[in-house]
Design a protein around this motif. Structure first.
Motif, short mmCIF file in Angstrom:
data_model
loop_
_atom_site.label_atom_id
_atom_site.label_comp_id
_atom_site.label_asym_id
_atom_site.label_seq_id
_atom_site.Cartn_x
_atom_site.Cartn_y
_atom_site.Cartn_z
N GLY A 43 0.59 -1.10 -0.47
CA GLY A 43 0.17 0.10 -0.03
C GLY A 43 0.55 1.53 -0.26
O GLY A 43 0.60 2.25 -0.86
N THR A 44 1.77 1.03 0.97
CA THR A 44 2.89 1.86 0.94
C THR A 44 3.36 2.73 -1.07
O THR A 44 3.56 3.88 -0.82
N GLY A 51 4.26 7.04 -0.62
CA GLY A 51 4.42 7.32 0.64
C GLY A 51 4.06 6.99 1.92
O GLY A 51 2.92 6.03 1.39
N PRO A 52 3.91 7.23 2.81
CA PRO A 52 3.40 7.11 4.12
C PRO A 52 2.38 7.23 4.18
O PRO A 52 1.30 8.01 2.96
N VAL A 59 21.34 11.50 9.50
CA VAL A 59 19.93 11.97 9.25
C VAL A 59 19.92 11.86 7.71
O VAL A 59 18.75 12.42 7.27
N LEU A 60 20.77 11.93 6.84
CA LEU A 60 20.23 12.88 5.74
C LEU A 60 18.99 12.12 4.67
O LEU A 60 18.38 12.46 3.84
N LEU A 61 19.13 11.10 5.53
CA LEU A 61 18.47 9.79 4.26
C LEU A 61 16.85 10.23 5.17
O LEU A 61 16.06 9.55 4.34
N HIS A 62 16.64 11.36 5.96
CA HIS A 62 14.80 11.27 6.52
C HIS A 62 14.49 12.79 5.30
O HIS A 62 13.62 12.73 5.62
N PHE A 63 15.21 12.88 4.72
CA PHE A 63 14.74 14.25 3.65
C PHE A 63 15.49 14.11 2.14
O PHE A 63 16.29 13.36 1.36
N SER A 64 14.96 15.38 1.70
CA SER A 64 15.20 15.26 0.00
C SER A 64 16.09 16.13 0.25
O SER A 64 17.21 16.49 0.90
N MET A 71 11.64 4.51 5.28
CA MET A 71 11.92 5.94 4.83
C MET A 71 10.73 6.23 3.83
O MET A 71 10.17 7.28 4.30
N LEU A 72 10.54 5.33 2.46
CA LEU A 72 8.92 5.25 2.55
C LEU A 72 8.27 5.46 2.60
O LEU A 72 6.84 6.31 2.95
N SER A 73 8.42 4.57 4.11
CA SER A 73 7.21 4.06 4.77
C SER A 73 6.61 5.27 5.73
O SER A 73 5.63 5.67 6.31
#
Length: 342
Positions: free
Chosen positions: A120-121, A126-127, A247-252, A296-298
């Motif tokens: 579903g994600t 996305g989440p 840290v960087l994996l959480h953001f664009s 991170m997609l979730s």
């Protein structure tokens, strides 16, 4: 011409193992949460004895113990159970090398729930609404700060080693650890350099756990805790070293460049900005970074694990070109050390 792979073909047994891998994880999670390994640390016991110690029903525990034995985490003579070879040092909580608490991170309830509907994600891109790992109150980060991961301490030592040739000739190092989590990246530098001082930045509830690690590592008297949001809180400074670990994996990429530019602004001339974490390469050379990207997609709007080239590009776009890349055999994370102008 079609590509011909020299890899061995997928077997039915391998496919079945993929299909039921989550069941093995469930068995381990249950055993850690119930305290099974700690209960067997003093010696063998049968299911009834253990059930009394753990205040659980004997039948259910017996079935769990049998599954743990089939997984070779325990051994059984047909009646009494005991710890399997190598199980005690890793899964008894009083042991120095204990890492059983990592089930609260590597197979946390948050991950369990999120990846349960991965189809579903992916379909939605996305989440589900209301899920945001970067928002205040996301309780996973408290568990992460308390238990760390199996790569955290190794990564912290790798960063300290990478900085050593530059830092060895400096005194009074001032270090900013951004979104520090358990704080061990900054604390490892403080242990290496007795006159270093660390500012640990994160949410207040996470900093409570970081304080425990600082005390355990013997550097608490040289750590200042700064609660707040790294994107807008006054950062103080200037600093000799700014650490940005996991840290960087959480953001664009665009958000990361804005953050790195902000952090560059609090570096002393010639200071070092360090980005550390997993990198996701193509073709894949490791599985975990790509699983982490799906997480991170979730959990986030735009996050995913960057490649090594992405990390270097973001640093360059933030005005810190020519970053040195550091790795270590057997360690799944990399560090990028960029020098501020001057």
């Amino acid at each position: 011409m079609p590509h011909v792979s020299d890899a061995a073909p997928l077997t039915r047994a391998e496919l079945l193992d993929l299909m039921q891998g989550f069941k093995k994880t469930a068995v381990l999670r249950a055993a850690v949460r119930l305290g099974v390994f700690d209960a067997l640390a003093g010696g063998p016991a049968d299911a009834a004895e253990l059930a009394t110690r753990l205040a659980v029903q004997a039948r259910g525990l017996r079935l769990l113990l049998n599954a743990l034995t089939a997984l070779r985490l325990l051994e059984c003579d047909g009646h009494r159970y005991r710890l399997g070879p190598g199980t005690g040092p890793l899964l008894v909580s009083s042991e120095p090398a204990y890492c059983g608490g990592n089930v609260y991170v590597a197979s946390s309830d948050r991950e369990w729930a999120a990846l349960g509907d991965l189809a579903g994600t992916v379909r939605n891109g996305g989440p589900i609404p209301g899920t945001d790992a970067t928002a205040p109150g996301f309780d996973y980060w408290v568990d992460f700060a308390e238990h760390t991961t199996m790569a955290t301490h190794g990564g912290a030592h790798m960063v300290a080693d990478a900085l050593e040739p530059w830092a060895a000739h400096r005194t009074g190092l001032r270090v900013l650890d951004v979104a520090c989590g358990p704080g061990v990246f900054g604390f490892a530098l403080a242990r290496r350099h007795p006159d270093a001082r660390v500012v640990a930045l994160d949410r207040p509830d996470v900093l409570e756990k970081a304080e425990e690690h600082a005390r355990a590592m013997g550097v608490l008297d040289r750590v200042e805790f700064l609660p707040g949001d790294m994107f807008d809180i006054p950062l103080g400074g200037p600093y000799d070293v700014v650490l940005v670990a996991n840290v960087l994996l959480h953001f664009s990429a665009a958000a990361n460049v804005r953050l790195l530019r902000r952090l560059r602004g609090v570096l002393k001339p010639g200071g070092r900005l360090v980005v550390a974490g997993f990198t996701a390469e193509m073709p894949p050379d490791q599985l975990h970074p790509h699983l982490l990207s799906l997480l991170m997609l979730s959990w986030t709007a735009e996050g995913e694990v960057p490649s090594a080239a992405d990390c270097e590009r973001m640093l360059a776009d933030a005005g810190l070109p020519g970053a040195e890349s550091h790795g270590r055999p057997g360690l799944p994370i990399r560090a990028f050390v960029a020098a501020a102008p001057g």
